[in-house]
Scaffold this motif. Structure first.
Motif, short mmCIF file in Angstrom:
data_model
loop_
_atom_site.label_atom_id
_atom_site.label_comp_id
_atom_site.label_asym_id
_atom_site.label_seq_id
_atom_site.Cartn_x
_atom_site.Cartn_y
_atom_site.Cartn_z
N MET A 160 0.84 -1.19 0.00
CA MET A 160 0.00 0.00 0.00
C MET A 160 0.88 1.25 0.00
O MET A 160 1.98 1.24 0.56
N PRO A 161 0.41 2.34 -0.61
CA PRO A 161 1.09 3.63 -0.45
C PRO A 161 1.05 4.02 1.03
O PRO A 161 -0.01 3.98 1.65
N LEU A 162 2.19 4.37 1.61
CA LEU A 162 2.24 4.70 3.02
C LEU A 162 1.83 6.15 3.29
O LEU A 162 1.17 6.45 4.27
N ASP A 163 2.23 7.04 2.40
CA ASP A 163 1.90 8.45 2.58
C ASP A 163 2.04 9.15 1.24
O ASP A 163 2.42 8.55 0.23
N GLU A 164 1.75 10.43 1.22
CA GLU A 164 1.79 11.19 -0.02
C GLU A 164 3.21 11.41 -0.52
O GLU A 164 3.42 11.80 -1.66
N GLY A 165 4.21 11.13 0.34
CA GLY A 165 5.59 11.31 -0.07
C GLY A 165 6.14 10.20 -0.93
O GLY A 165 7.31 10.25 -1.34
N GLY A 166 5.35 9.18 -1.18
CA GLY A 166 5.78 8.11 -2.08
C GLY A 166 6.24 6.85 -1.38
O GLY A 166 6.63 5.88 -2.04
N GLY A 167 6.22 6.84 -0.06
CA GLY A 167 6.62 5.63 0.65
C GLY A 167 5.61 4.52 0.45
O GLY A 167 4.44 4.76 0.17
N THR A 168 6.06 3.28 0.57
CA THR A 168 5.18 2.13 0.42
C THR A 168 5.27 1.25 1.66
O THR A 168 6.25 1.29 2.40
N LEU A 169 4.25 0.44 1.85
CA LEU A 169 4.14 -0.40 3.03
C LEU A 169 3.68 -1.80 2.63
O LEU A 169 2.61 -1.96 2.07
N PRO A 170 4.50 -2.83 2.91
CA PRO A 170 4.03 -4.21 2.67
C PRO A 170 3.12 -4.66 3.80
O PRO A 170 3.38 -4.37 4.97
#
Length: 424
Positions: A368-378
């Motif tokens: 999933m996208p973690l935040d608007e800064g482009g980070g991702t989260l499994p």
């Protein structure tokens, strides 16, 4: 990738989950007020959220859910804040509102939110919310259709009701640990807890079932109700056949390591290059196993011809099978036994689990996208597969108080009046 595709089992492994829900979820339109923390309550509310419910998570200003600090490992957001990986397992698809419910302003905000909620989930100690006017009777007066679910260690009644309940304690008190671990007299013989919080998770699942049943009743009658979910009750129920064995025989089951009390051979065996699970569930499978092992006469031996006989003569049979299984590799056994329709398999580590082609085909890991800064989260996917209303992944687990102003603006033109200094 759409949410439907993410649950179809036909897309590439580890898909990126959409933040948008393409079609209404099964619980679309249901509003859940989540005053729970740690695992049992959040596990339940995340299931409801995955199925389309709107979940508003109420957290303590400045601290939030206890599990935000239960690390390492930690996951860092683009703004520099971080939360423990533990927190991320049970809080997706929720909005976080930081409120101090010990203050009148916070209590008033929760009451206003409860007035339009369909479900409230809490896991405070018995009677803990009554001091704030947020107990079931108080909120029922505001919203008679409210489904109010209390999750506690020992329930709302009984001599242990006032106690705090933690998963480890419940695993011991429920009897689960008495049947888990190596047999007495052997190496490492002691009661052992399960490697995940099974009491918490089972309570979360039972809470979800109860909530859905109560919602159906409220839909028909307009009448809400109070759900009393006890970790101890739920874990005792999950003793299943072991509890029934005791009730039927009067004999407390003993620890058998990886063996099964009612089925033989159904345990771990050493093979030439490691360990193998052999799970023979009926006499036909035992006959086919014996044929593949080159000892078809064992299946005709009266001591082993039926499962009841094999249980009675467990020690002799296992002693006979050990050298046979140790003579070949795990891959060799799996290949021949699978072809013969005999259940067997490896003991995977988690890296092997998430690399497994079947797990990948079932899309059990998502990103999933973690935040608007482009980070991702499994994340681990929801295992429910619904052909018309599958789970969706709309929002990552929120930062503490991320949606406070947004949510409170819906109930008050001046939401700042509800905020303490810590939550601003």
């Amino acid at each position: 990738m759409t949410d439907n595709a993410a649950n179809s089992g036909h897309e590439a492994a580890n898909p990126t989950a959409s933040r948008q829900q393409d079609t209404p979820g099964a619980l679309d339109g249901v509003r859940v007020l989540d005053l729970s923390r740690v695992l049992a309550g959040p596990w339940s509310t995340q299931i409801l959220a995955d199925l389309g419910a709107e979940v508003i998570k109420i957290e303590r200003p400045g601290a939030g859910d206890d599990t935000r600090s239960w690390g390492p490992p930690f996951v860092q957001r683009q703004d520099g804040s971080c939360d423990a990986a533990y927190y991320f397992v049970a809080n997706r698809n929720k909005r976080s509102v930081a409120l101090d419910i010990s203050q009148p302003e916070g209590q008033a905000a929760v009451r206003q939110l409860a007035a339009s909620a369909h479900v409230l989930v809490e896991n405070f100690k018995v009677g803990g919310l009554a001091a704030y006017g947020l107990d079931y009777d108080s909120l029922k007066a505001i919203n008679p259709a409210l489904v109010y679910c209390s999750v506690t260690g020992f329930g709302q009644s009984g001599p242990y009701a006032p106690r705090a309940g933690y998963d480890f304690l419940i695993q011991g008190m429920s009897g689960l640990m008495s049947i888990t671990g190596q047999p007495d007299g052997g190496p490492g013989a002691e009661p052992v807890k399960v490697g995940v919080a099974t009491a918490d998770l089972s309570a979360g699942l039972y809470a979800t079932i109860g909530i859905l049943a109560a919602l159906r009743h409220a839909e028909r009658t307009g009448e809400g109700q109070h759900l009393d979910i006890s970790l101890l009750d739920c874990q005792v129920s999950l003793l299943a056949n072991q509890a029934q064995n005791y009730l039927a025989s009067g004999q407390p089951p003993r620890r058998l390591g990886n063996a099964h009390p009612n089925v033989v051979p159904y345990q771990v065996f050493a093979v030439a290059d490691g360990l193998l699970i052999l799970a023979v569930g009926n006499d036909g499978q035992f006959q086919r196993f014996c044929a593949e092992a080159g000892v078809p006469e064992l299946a005709r031996d009266p001591r082993y011809a039926s499962n009841a006989a094999r249980v009675e003569n467990r020690d002799a049979l296992i002693a006979t099978l050990r050298p046979l299984l140790a003579a070949r590799t795990g891959a060799d056994w799996i290949a021949c036994l699978e072809a013969a329709g005999v259940p067997c398999g490896p003991i995977n580590t988690l890296d092997e689990v998430f690399a497994d082609p079947h797990i990948r085909a079932r899309n059990m890991a998502i990103t999933m996208p973690l935040d608007e800064g482009g980070g991702t989260l499994p994340l681990v996917a929801n295992p429910l597969r619904l052909s018309r209303t599958p789970p969706s992944y709309r929002m990552p687990p929120p930062g503490l108080g991320e949606h406070t102003l947004e949510v409170l603006a819906q109930i008050e033109r001046n939401p700042a009046q509800y905020l303490t200094t810590d939550s601003e």
